[in-house]
Every structure is written in C-alpha cells, then in structure tokens.
Design an enzyme around this catalytic site. Structure first.
Site, PDB file in Angstrom:
ATOM      1  N   ASP A  33       0.852  -1.188   0.000  1.00  0.00           N
ATOM      2  CA  ASP A  33       0.000   0.000   0.000  1.00  0.00           C
ATOM      3  C   ASP A  33       0.890   1.241   0.000  1.00  0.00           C
ATOM      4  O   ASP A  33       1.877   1.324   0.728  1.00  0.00           O
ATOM      5  CB  ASP A  33      -0.917  -0.002   1.232  1.00  0.00           C
ATOM      6  CG  ASP A  33      -2.059   0.996   1.100  1.00  0.00           C
ATOM      7  OD1 ASP A  33      -3.213   0.554   1.001  1.00  0.00           O
ATOM      8  OD2 ASP A  33      -1.793   2.222   1.097  1.00  0.00           O
ATOM      9  N   ASN A  89     -12.808  -3.350   2.535  1.00  0.00           N
ATOM     10  CA  ASN A  89     -13.781  -2.265   2.595  1.00  0.00           C
ATOM     11  C   ASN A  89     -14.720  -2.381   1.402  1.00  0.00           C
ATOM     12  O   ASN A  89     -14.273  -2.611   0.281  1.00  0.00           O
ATOM     13  CB  ASN A  89     -13.060  -0.910   2.569  1.00  0.00           C
ATOM     14  CG  ASN A  89     -12.206  -0.680   3.811  1.00  0.00           C
ATOM     15  OD1 ASN A  89     -12.585  -1.084   4.908  1.00  0.00           O
ATOM     16  ND2 ASN A  89     -11.058  -0.054   3.641  1.00  0.00           N
ATOM     17  N   GLN A  96     -14.965   2.451   1.064  1.00  0.00           N
ATOM     18  CA  GLN A  96     -14.117   1.990  -0.032  1.00  0.00           C
ATOM     19  C   GLN A  96     -13.744   3.177  -0.918  1.00  0.00           C
ATOM     20  O   GLN A  96     -14.616   3.931  -1.356  1.00  0.00           O
ATOM     21  CB  GLN A  96     -14.870   0.936  -0.852  1.00  0.00           C
ATOM     22  CG  GLN A  96     -14.028   0.319  -1.957  1.00  0.00           C
ATOM     23  CD  GLN A  96     -14.800  -0.757  -2.721  1.00  0.00           C
ATOM     24  OE1 GLN A  96     -15.983  -0.992  -2.463  1.00  0.00           O
ATOM     25  NE2 GLN A  96     -14.134  -1.391  -3.667  1.00  0.00           N
ATOM     26  N   VAL A  98     -11.078   2.787  -3.579  1.00  0.00           N
ATOM     27  CA  VAL A  98     -10.703   2.273  -4.900  1.00  0.00           C
ATOM     28  C   VAL A  98     -11.650   1.125  -5.237  1.00  0.00           C
ATOM     29  O   VAL A  98     -11.693   0.112  -4.527  1.00  0.00           O
ATOM     30  CB  VAL A  98      -9.240   1.785  -4.915  1.00  0.00           C
ATOM     31  CG1 VAL A  98      -8.901   1.191  -6.285  1.00  0.00           C
ATOM     32  CG2 VAL A  98      -8.290   2.931  -4.583  1.00  0.00           C
ATOM     33  N   HIS A 102     -10.184  -5.331  -3.177  1.00  0.00           N
ATOM     34  CA  HIS A 102      -8.849  -5.544  -2.619  1.00  0.00           C
ATOM     35  C   HIS A 102      -8.962  -5.918  -1.154  1.00  0.00           C
ATOM     36  O   HIS A 102      -9.814  -5.415  -0.429  1.00  0.00           O
ATOM     37  CB  HIS A 102      -7.967  -4.305  -2.784  1.00  0.00           C
ATOM     38  CG  HIS A 102      -8.594  -3.037  -2.293  1.00  0.00           C
ATOM     39  ND1 HIS A 102      -9.509  -2.333  -3.038  1.00  0.00           N
ATOM     40  CD2 HIS A 102      -8.441  -2.350  -1.133  1.00  0.00           C
ATOM     41  CE1 HIS A 102      -9.889  -1.265  -2.363  1.00  0.00           C
ATOM     42  NE2 HIS A 102      -9.267  -1.253  -1.188  1.00  0.00           N
ATOM     43  N   HIS A 104      -6.939  -5.719   2.297  1.00  0.00           N
ATOM     44  CA  HIS A 104      -5.802  -5.171   3.031  1.00  0.00           C
ATOM     45  C   HIS A 104      -5.232  -6.302   3.880  1.00  0.00           C
ATOM     46  O   HIS A 104      -5.963  -6.932   4.661  1.00  0.00           O
ATOM     47  CB  HIS A 104      -6.244  -4.034   3.947  1.00  0.00           C
ATOM     48  CG  HIS A 104      -6.792  -2.843   3.223  1.00  0.00           C
ATOM     49  ND1 HIS A 104      -6.064  -1.697   2.989  1.00  0.00           N
ATOM     50  CD2 HIS A 104      -8.010  -2.609   2.681  1.00  0.00           C
ATOM     51  CE1 HIS A 104      -6.800  -0.812   2.340  1.00  0.00           C
ATOM     52  NE2 HIS A 104      -8.001  -1.340   2.153  1.00  0.00           N
TER      53      HIS A 104
HETATM   54  P1  5GP Z   1      -9.792   1.419   0.311  1.00  0.00           P
HETATM   55  O1  5GP Z   1     -10.083   2.634   1.143  1.00  0.00           O
HETATM   56  O2  5GP Z   1     -10.443   1.523  -1.069  1.00  0.00           O
HETATM   57  O3  5GP Z   1     -10.112   0.135   1.010  1.00  0.00           O
HETATM   58  O4  5GP Z   1      -8.229   1.374   0.142  1.00  0.00           O
HETATM   59  C1  5GP Z   1      -7.547   1.836  -0.965  1.00  0.00           C
HETATM   60  C2  5GP Z   1      -6.070   1.740  -0.625  1.00  0.00           C
HETATM   61  O5  5GP Z   1      -5.342   1.888  -1.826  1.00  0.00           O
HETATM   62  C3  5GP Z   1      -5.588   2.842   0.323  1.00  0.00           C
HETATM   63  O6  5GP Z   1      -5.033   2.230   1.489  1.00  0.00           O
HETATM   64  C4  5GP Z   1      -4.536   3.599  -0.497  1.00  0.00           C
HETATM   65  O7  5GP Z   1      -3.432   3.994   0.268  1.00  0.00           O
HETATM   66  C5  5GP Z   1      -4.160   2.586  -1.564  1.00  0.00           C
HETATM   67  N1  5GP Z   1      -3.754   3.160  -2.832  1.00  0.00           N
HETATM   68  C6  5GP Z   1      -4.439   4.091  -3.557  1.00  0.00           C
HETATM   69  N2  5GP Z   1      -3.792   4.357  -4.696  1.00  0.00           N
HETATM   70  C7  5GP Z   1      -2.679   3.572  -4.708  1.00  0.00           C
HETATM   71  C8  5GP Z   1      -1.606   3.405  -5.652  1.00  0.00           C
HETATM   72  O8  5GP Z   1      -1.538   4.014  -6.709  1.00  0.00           O
HETATM   73  N3  5GP Z   1      -0.644   2.509  -5.314  1.00  0.00           N
HETATM   74  C9  5GP Z   1      -0.675   1.789  -4.154  1.00  0.00           C
HETATM   75  N4  5GP Z   1       0.332   0.941  -3.935  1.00  0.00           N
HETATM   76  N5  5GP Z   1      -1.680   1.931  -3.256  1.00  0.00           N
HETATM   77  C10 5GP Z   1      -2.654   2.800  -3.531  1.00  0.00           C
END
Ligand code: 5GP
Ligand code: ZN
Length: 120
Positions: A33, A89, A96, A98, A102, A104
C-alpha cells in the site's frame, strides 16, 4: 482480466502504474500500500476486475478463497510472523476508495490497534 481502462488497480496489474509487488500468481497480485497503516500493509487483488466484494458472484468463489489462503503467507513473508489482520472495505459504509476489490493484509511485528474507529 485487468481490463477496466480507467481503474487504477487494473493499471497496476497491466504495469502502467508502478507498484512494489510482493506476490503474484495467475489470479492474484499483491503489492505494498502506498500509504501504509501498519508495518506490513499489502493490498491483495484479483487480476479480474471485480468492483467490490458485494458484486462478486459464485464464479469468483475460487479466487476469493485463494485470497484468504494467500494472505497469511504474504504476512509471514513480510515479517508478521505471529498473525495478521485482513480488511475488505466495501462501498460507502465500508469507506471503499478504490473500486477494484482488494484485501488489506495488515501485520506487525507487534500487535495492531484494536479494530476500527467509527464516525459518530
Ligand atoms: P480502500 O479505502 O479503497 O479500502 O483502500 C484503498 C487503498 O489503496 C488505500 O489504502 C490507499 O493507500 C491505496 N492506494 C491508492 N492508490 C494507490 C496506488 O496508486 N498505489 C498503491 N500501492 N496503493 C494505492
Ligand atoms: Zn480494476
């Protein structure tokens, strides 16, 4: 496979955006991440674009199961030798950001904080 043109994680799978990969097989990719919330913080994603857990179907059962099996292996390899936490998420309630499914994969070495804060 990874065919959503504008999806940021599909772009990572296609190599159009760089990432620190820690795991790959025919169905899954694991990468660090970009904003880690714990000493070990890996995102484990299916190579197939599934927007969110609640949109997964019975066809996705095998890949979802594989994510559960691979997560402890990744955590261990990354240095979290005595356990881990997984979080998926989903949607507005799950915050959520992205919309490519996914998991974590979070780990120590030391114990993480207890669960999740909630906005009142
Ligand atoms: P969510 O809130 O959707 O569960 O988590 C999305 C995660 O994607 C976040 O922890 C954020 O830091 C990570 N993230 C977003 N964009 C990128 C990226 O371009 N590269 C990487 N490695 N992580 C990303
Ligand atoms: Zn995608």
């Amino acid at each position: 496979m990874s065919n959503d043109k504008d999806c940021i994680f599909c772009k990572i799978i296609r190599g159009e955006i760089p990432s620190s990969k820690v795991y790959e097989d025919d169905a899954l990719l694991g990468f660090k991440d970009i904003h880690p919330s714990a000493p070990v913080h890996v995102l484990l994603i299916p190579k197939k674009h599934i927007a969110r857990l609640s949109e997964a179907s019975a066809d996705d059962q095998a890949v979802l199961g594989r994510m559960m099996l691979v997560a402890p292996q990744i955590a261990r390899e990354q240095g979290s030798v005595d356990g881990l936490r997984t979080i998926i998420n989903d949607g507005r309630v799950g915050r959520q950001d992205v919309f490519h499914l996914h998991m974590h994969v979070l780990g120590g070495p030391g114990p993480l904080g207890r669960m999740i804060a909630r906005d009142e």
